[in-house]
Scaffold this motif. Structure first.
Motif, PDB file in Angstrom:
ATOM      1  N   LEU A   1      11.445  33.156  16.970  1.00 49.58           N
ATOM      2  CA  LEU A   1      10.610  33.670  17.855  1.00 49.58           C
ATOM      3  C   LEU A   1      11.127  34.660  18.749  1.00 49.58           C
ATOM      4  N   PRO A   2      12.249  34.264  19.261  1.00 48.98           N
ATOM      5  CA  PRO A   2      12.900  35.329  20.243  1.00 48.98           C
ATOM      6  C   PRO A   2      13.096  36.486  19.568  1.00 48.98           C
ATOM      7  N   MET A   3      13.922  36.424  18.352  1.00 52.59           N
ATOM      8  CA  MET A   3      14.019  37.547  17.481  1.00 52.59           C
ATOM      9  C   MET A   3      12.876  38.376  17.265  1.00 52.59           C
ATOM     10  N   LEU A   4      11.877  37.548  16.638  1.00 51.88           N
ATOM     11  CA  LEU A   4      10.679  38.494  16.400  1.00 51.88           C
ATOM     12  C   LEU A   4      10.064  39.177  17.493  1.00 51.88           C
ATOM     13  N   GLU A   5      10.289  38.555  18.597  1.00 50.97           N
ATOM     14  CA  GLU A   5       9.587  39.288  19.775  1.00 50.97           C
ATOM     15  C   GLU A   5      10.117  40.784  20.278  1.00 50.97           C
ATOM     16  N   LEU A   6      11.251  41.015  19.471  1.00 49.35           N
ATOM     17  CA  LEU A   6      11.906  42.059  19.567  1.00 49.35           C
ATOM     18  C   LEU A   6      11.032  43.424  18.908  1.00 49.35           C
ATOM     19  N   ALA A   7      10.262  42.861  17.863  1.00 46.66           N
ATOM     20  CA  ALA A   7       9.504  43.640  17.062  1.00 46.66           C
ATOM     21  C   ALA A   7       8.225  44.172  17.380  1.00 46.66           C
ATOM     22  N   GLU A   8       7.709  45.085  16.696  1.00 45.16           N
ATOM     23  CA  GLU A   8       6.493  45.549  17.024  1.00 45.16           C
ATOM     24  C   GLU A   8       5.459  44.687  16.150  1.00 45.16           C
ATOM     25  N   LYS A   9       5.933  44.163  15.024  1.00 45.09           N
ATOM     26  CA  LYS A   9       5.017  43.317  14.191  1.00 45.09           C
ATOM     27  C   LYS A   9       5.785  42.407  13.866  1.00 45.09           C
ATOM     28  N   ARG A  10       5.222  41.149  13.848  1.00 45.09           N
ATOM     29  CA  ARG A  10       6.026  39.730  13.402  1.00 45.09           C
ATOM     30  C   ARG A  10       5.382  39.104  12.215  1.00 45.09           C
ATOM     31  N   VAL A  11       6.026  38.702  11.338  1.00 45.93           N
ATOM     32  CA  VAL A  11       5.657  38.125  10.309  1.00 45.93           C
ATOM     33  C   VAL A  11       6.290  36.615  10.014  1.00 45.93           C
ATOM     34  N   TRP A  12       5.392  35.794   9.747  1.00 46.01           N
ATOM     35  CA  TRP A  12       5.921  34.312   9.616  1.00 46.01           C
ATOM     36  C   TRP A  12       5.862  34.049   8.026  1.00 46.01           C
ATOM     37  N   VAL A  13       6.736  33.650   7.267  1.00 48.83           N
ATOM     38  CA  VAL A  13       6.810  32.994   5.925  1.00 48.83           C
ATOM     39  C   VAL A  13       6.822  31.730   5.934  1.00 48.83           C
ATOM     40  N   CYS A  14       5.812  30.943   5.787  1.00 49.44           N
ATOM     41  CA  CYS A  14       5.846  29.414   5.904  1.00 49.44           C
ATOM     42  C   CYS A  14       4.969  28.900   4.928  1.00 49.44           C
ATOM     43  N   ARG A  15       5.149  27.424   4.863  1.00 53.05           N
ATOM     44  CA  ARG A  15       4.258  26.680   4.348  1.00 53.05           C
ATOM     45  C   ARG A  15       3.160  26.300   4.918  1.00 53.05           C
ATOM     46  N   GLU A  16       2.008  25.897   4.404  1.00 46.94           N
ATOM     47  CA  GLU A  16       0.836  25.549   5.184  1.00 46.94           C
ATOM     48  C   GLU A  16       0.995  24.371   6.313  1.00 46.94           C
TER      49      GLU A  16
END
Length: 180
Positions: free
Chosen positions: A146-161
């Motif tokens: 999350l700290p890395m993703l907060e640098l970006a304008e768009k955050r995309v999570w690839v995950c299992r249900e």
């Protein structure tokens, strides 16, 4: 090296697992030269390439063709991931291991590249550029990113249900891409 191996075998908190992984990799590298490690990197590449999803490979090429710099920021050993992705238009930032007199010491160089430690790695890379880069989007598969993703304008999570609720709790606005 028995302690870190036991930690990996029994599991635990993500951060302590990463620390154990780094100690194991460091122990395997200790005393070796780049030349001695090269055959293992080639085997790693051979094993990893079939695991790269075609849609992910296409996305990396598409973004690069559009003029974007594609960063792969990983807690894994940087030389291994760089070798595995050498035919892709990417820049790899990852955990580095210190060397002295041409041989690996077995110690992580700096703070590693896990969780919040990815942000200083990215900032150090950005500081080498003539103009501050714009972080358009970031993709991750672990809440520790999350700290890395907060640098970006768009955050995309690839995950299992099973991970969706935990991610939603930490990042309600991030986009979710569910794994098969």
């Amino acid at each position: 090296m028995l302690g870190p191996l036991l930690r990996l075998a029994v599991g635990g908190a993500e951060e302590s697992m990463q620390h154990a992984k780094d100690r194991c990799v460091g122990g395997l590298l200790r005393g070796l030269s780049d030349e001695q490690v090269r055959p293992s990197l080639r085997r790693y590449r051979h094993d990893v390439l079939p695991l790269i999803r075609p849609e992910l490979a296409a996305l990396m090429h598409e973004r690069a063709a559009a003029g974007h710099t594609v960063l792969v920021v990983t807690a894994s050993a940087e030389p291994a991931v760089r070798e595995a992705l050498r035919d892709f238009p990417v820049t790899v930032l990852g955990t580095r291991f210190a060397a002295r007199h041409g041989r690996f010491t077995g110690v992580v160089d700096g703070a590693g590249c896990y969780g919040a430690a990815k942000v200083p790695q990215i900032r150090a890379w950005a500081d080498t550029k003539p103009a501050p880069p714009r972080f358009v989007e970031a993709w991750a598969d672990a809440v520790s990113d999350l700290p890395m993703l907060e640098l970006a304008e768009k955050r995309v999570w690839v995950c299992r249900e099973a991970q969706v609720a935990r991610i939603r709790e930490r990042d309600p606005q991030g986009e979710i891409v569910r794994e098969g």
